[in-house]
Design a protein around this motif. Sequence first.
Motif, mmCIF file in Angstrom:
data_model
loop_
_atom_site.group_PDB
_atom_site.id
_atom_site.type_symbol
_atom_site.label_atom_id
_atom_site.label_comp_id
_atom_site.label_asym_id
_atom_site.label_seq_id
_atom_site.Cartn_x
_atom_site.Cartn_y
_atom_site.Cartn_z
ATOM 1 N N ARG A 171 0.836 -1.191 0.000
ATOM 2 C CA ARG A 171 0.000 0.000 0.000
ATOM 3 C C ARG A 171 0.877 1.249 0.000
ATOM 4 N NH1 ARG A 171 -2.792 -3.463 -1.151
ATOM 5 N NH2 ARG A 171 -4.707 -4.246 -0.163
ATOM 6 N N PRO A 172 0.405 2.349 -0.604
ATOM 7 C CA PRO A 172 1.186 3.602 -0.547
ATOM 8 C C PRO A 172 1.309 4.104 0.887
ATOM 9 C CG PRO A 172 -0.567 3.710 -2.210
ATOM 10 C CD PRO A 172 -0.831 2.486 -1.399
ATOM 11 N N LEU A 173 2.449 4.702 1.208
ATOM 12 C CA LEU A 173 2.650 5.343 2.501
ATOM 13 C C LEU A 173 2.357 6.830 2.331
ATOM 14 C CD1 LEU A 173 3.553 5.253 5.456
ATOM 15 C CD2 LEU A 173 5.903 5.605 4.662
ATOM 16 N N ALA A 174 1.320 7.299 2.977
ATOM 17 C CA ALA A 174 0.887 8.692 2.823
ATOM 18 C C ALA A 174 1.780 9.618 3.633
ATOM 19 C CB ALA A 174 -0.568 8.836 3.261
ATOM 20 N N GLY A 175 2.064 10.779 3.071
ATOM 21 C CA GLY A 175 2.745 11.835 3.811
ATOM 22 C C GLY A 175 4.249 11.752 3.842
ATOM 23 N N VAL A 176 4.855 10.732 3.222
ATOM 24 C CA VAL A 176 6.310 10.602 3.246
ATOM 25 C C VAL A 176 6.786 10.250 1.833
ATOM 26 C CG1 VAL A 176 8.321 9.531 4.329
ATOM 27 C CG2 VAL A 176 6.171 9.701 5.597
ATOM 28 N N THR A 177 7.783 10.932 1.367
ATOM 29 C CA THR A 177 8.399 10.622 0.073
ATOM 30 C C THR A 177 9.910 10.556 0.243
ATOM 31 O OG1 THR A 177 8.514 12.963 -0.538
ATOM 32 C CG2 THR A 177 6.553 11.733 -1.259
ATOM 33 N N VAL A 178 10.584 10.019 -0.762
ATOM 34 C CA VAL A 178 12.045 9.961 -0.749
ATOM 35 C C VAL A 178 12.562 10.757 -1.943
ATOM 36 C CG1 VAL A 178 12.084 7.757 -2.015
ATOM 37 C CG2 VAL A 178 14.095 8.469 -0.708
ATOM 38 N N THR A 179 13.544 11.597 -1.691
ATOM 39 C CA THR A 179 14.112 12.450 -2.731
ATOM 40 C C THR A 179 15.420 11.850 -3.234
ATOM 41 O OG1 THR A 179 13.142 14.448 -1.777
ATOM 42 C CG2 THR A 179 15.025 14.748 -3.251
ATOM 43 N N THR A 180 15.554 11.798 -4.551
ATOM 44 C CA THR A 180 16.818 11.411 -5.170
ATOM 45 C C THR A 180 17.540 12.687 -5.587
ATOM 46 O OG1 THR A 180 15.938 9.309 -5.963
ATOM 47 C CG2 THR A 180 17.911 10.152 -7.064
ATOM 48 N N SER A 181 18.820 12.766 -5.247
ATOM 49 C CA SER A 181 19.610 13.964 -5.529
ATOM 50 C C SER A 181 20.827 13.617 -6.359
ATOM 51 C CB SER A 181 20.061 14.635 -4.229
ATOM 52 O OG SER A 181 18.952 15.033 -3.448
ATOM 53 N N LEU A 182 21.296 14.600 -7.106
ATOM 54 C CA LEU A 182 22.580 14.497 -7.781
ATOM 55 C C LEU A 182 23.610 15.124 -6.854
ATOM 56 C CD1 LEU A 182 24.005 13.679 -10.463
ATOM 57 C CD2 LEU A 182 23.806 16.075 -11.134
ATOM 58 N N VAL A 183 24.563 14.319 -6.412
ATOM 59 C CA VAL A 183 25.586 14.774 -5.480
ATOM 60 C C VAL A 183 26.875 15.006 -6.260
ATOM 61 C CG1 VAL A 183 26.766 14.307 -3.307
ATOM 62 C CG2 VAL A 183 24.479 13.386 -3.699
ATOM 63 N N THR A 184 27.460 16.183 -6.095
ATOM 64 C CA THR A 184 28.636 16.581 -6.864
ATOM 65 C C THR A 184 29.677 17.187 -5.933
ATOM 66 O OG1 THR A 184 27.580 18.712 -7.339
ATOM 67 C CG2 THR A 184 27.335 16.980 -8.991
ATOM 68 N N PRO A 185 30.917 17.325 -6.411
ATOM 69 C CA PRO A 185 31.938 17.974 -5.580
ATOM 70 C C PRO A 185 31.544 19.405 -5.246
ATOM 71 C CG PRO A 185 32.960 16.800 -7.410
ATOM 72 C CD PRO A 185 31.484 16.803 -7.671
ATOM 73 N N PRO A 186 32.121 19.966 -4.191
ATOM 74 C CA PRO A 186 31.776 21.344 -3.814
ATOM 75 C C PRO A 186 32.293 22.346 -4.837
ATOM 76 C CG PRO A 186 33.616 20.531 -2.502
ATOM 77 C CD PRO A 186 33.117 19.363 -3.289
ATOM 78 N N GLY A 187 31.719 23.525 -4.798
ATOM 79 C CA GLY A 187 32.169 24.595 -5.688
ATOM 80 C C GLY A 187 31.397 24.605 -6.994
ATOM 81 N N PRO A 188 31.736 25.559 -7.871
ATOM 82 C CA PRO A 188 31.057 25.650 -9.167
ATOM 83 C C PRO A 188 31.222 24.357 -9.954
ATOM 84 C CG PRO A 188 32.405 27.596 -8.756
ATOM 85 C CD PRO A 188 32.763 26.607 -7.699
ATOM 86 N N PRO A 189 30.160 23.875 -10.601
ATOM 87 C CA PRO A 189 30.266 22.608 -11.338
ATOM 88 C C PRO A 189 31.167 22.733 -12.561
ATOM 89 C CG PRO A 189 28.127 23.642 -11.737
ATOM 90 C CD PRO A 189 28.796 24.436 -10.655
ATOM 91 N N ALA A 190 31.895 21.667 -12.832
ATOM 92 C CA ALA A 190 32.713 21.598 -14.044
ATOM 93 C C ALA A 190 31.798 21.631 -15.270
ATOM 94 C CB ALA A 190 33.553 20.330 -14.039
#
Length: 293
Positions: free
Chosen positions: A258-277
Motif C-alpha cells: 500500500r502507498p505510505l501517505a505523507g512521506v516521500t524519498v528524494t533522489t539527488s545528484l551529489v557533486t563535488p563542492p564549488g562551481p560545477p565543471a
Amino acid sequence: MEIRQLQYFLAVAEEEGFGRAAERLGIVQSAVSQQVRRLERELGVPLFGRSTRGTRLSAAGERLLPQARAVLDAADRLRRTAAAVAAGTDGILRLGTVQTPDGRLDAVLARLAARAPALRVRLRQAPPAERLEALRSGGLDAALLRAAADAPGLTVTPVWRDALHVALPADHPLAAEPSLRLAGLARLPLRRAAPDRNPGFHALLTGACRAAGVDPPPGEPFTTLRETLAEIGTSGTASWTVFYDVNGLPELPGVAVRPLAGVTVTTSLVTPPGPPAPALRHLLAAFGRPGGG
C-alpha cells in the motif's frame, strides 16, 4: 622536436621559400631558417636544397613531409579535443547510479547526449556509502543518491521525488486500507536495514517516525526486498517494512503493498563542492536543474 619546427618546415615546403614562409607565419625569416636548421640537425637529414634558383624539398624532405603533416594534423585534433573536454562537450563523465522504475535516467542520458554527443558516460552501481566515498576520492564525477541529507562537504541537488510503499501481511486489518500512515503502523514491528547499509534512507524513515510521534518496535532485519517480503507473508507474526519502487511493485502471496501517505524519498545528484565543471553543467541541464549551462 617541436611542433613549431614542423609548422615552419611545412610552410617553407608549401611556399617554396623561406621569405614567403616567414610572411605567411608573421615572423622574421631568420627565425624560420634557424628552426628549420635545428630540425634538420635533429633528424640528421637535409630537408631542403638551397640554391640561387630557390628552395626545393630534398629527397629526404619529400619523404618526411607527409609524416610532418600527419603529426601536425594529430596535434590539431588533440587541441580540438582538449578544447571540447574543457567545454564539457567531450570526455568521460563517471556517474554513480541508482535503479529507477520508469526509465527516467535513460531520458536524462538521452538529453545529455543531445547536448554533448561526444561526452561518454560511465555508469557505476555501488552501495550508497561507496558512491559517496568514490565521489570524495575522485573516483566519480557525480552520483545519484536517495535521501542524501547527510553528505557533508558535497553539493546536493534534488532531481526527483518518489513515493514510498508499505508491505504488510495481506490478512492484517490495515491491508484493507487504500493507503497507510505511520501513526496507524506504530504498534507493528518494523523491518528495516541496519543504518550502515543505507544511512540516508534509515535517517529518513527514523525522522519520519519521530515527526509522526511513533516509535515502532524493531522487527527482523531487512535483508533483500524479495526475502523480506516473503518473510512478511509467511512468518505468521505481523510485521511491516517500507521500500521505494525500483523494478515495479512486487506481488507475493500473503503480502499487501500500500502507498505510505505523507512521506516521500528524494533522489539527488551529489557533486563535488564549488562551481560545477562544464560536463557537470551539461548533466545538470539534462536534469533540468539550475547550474546547468
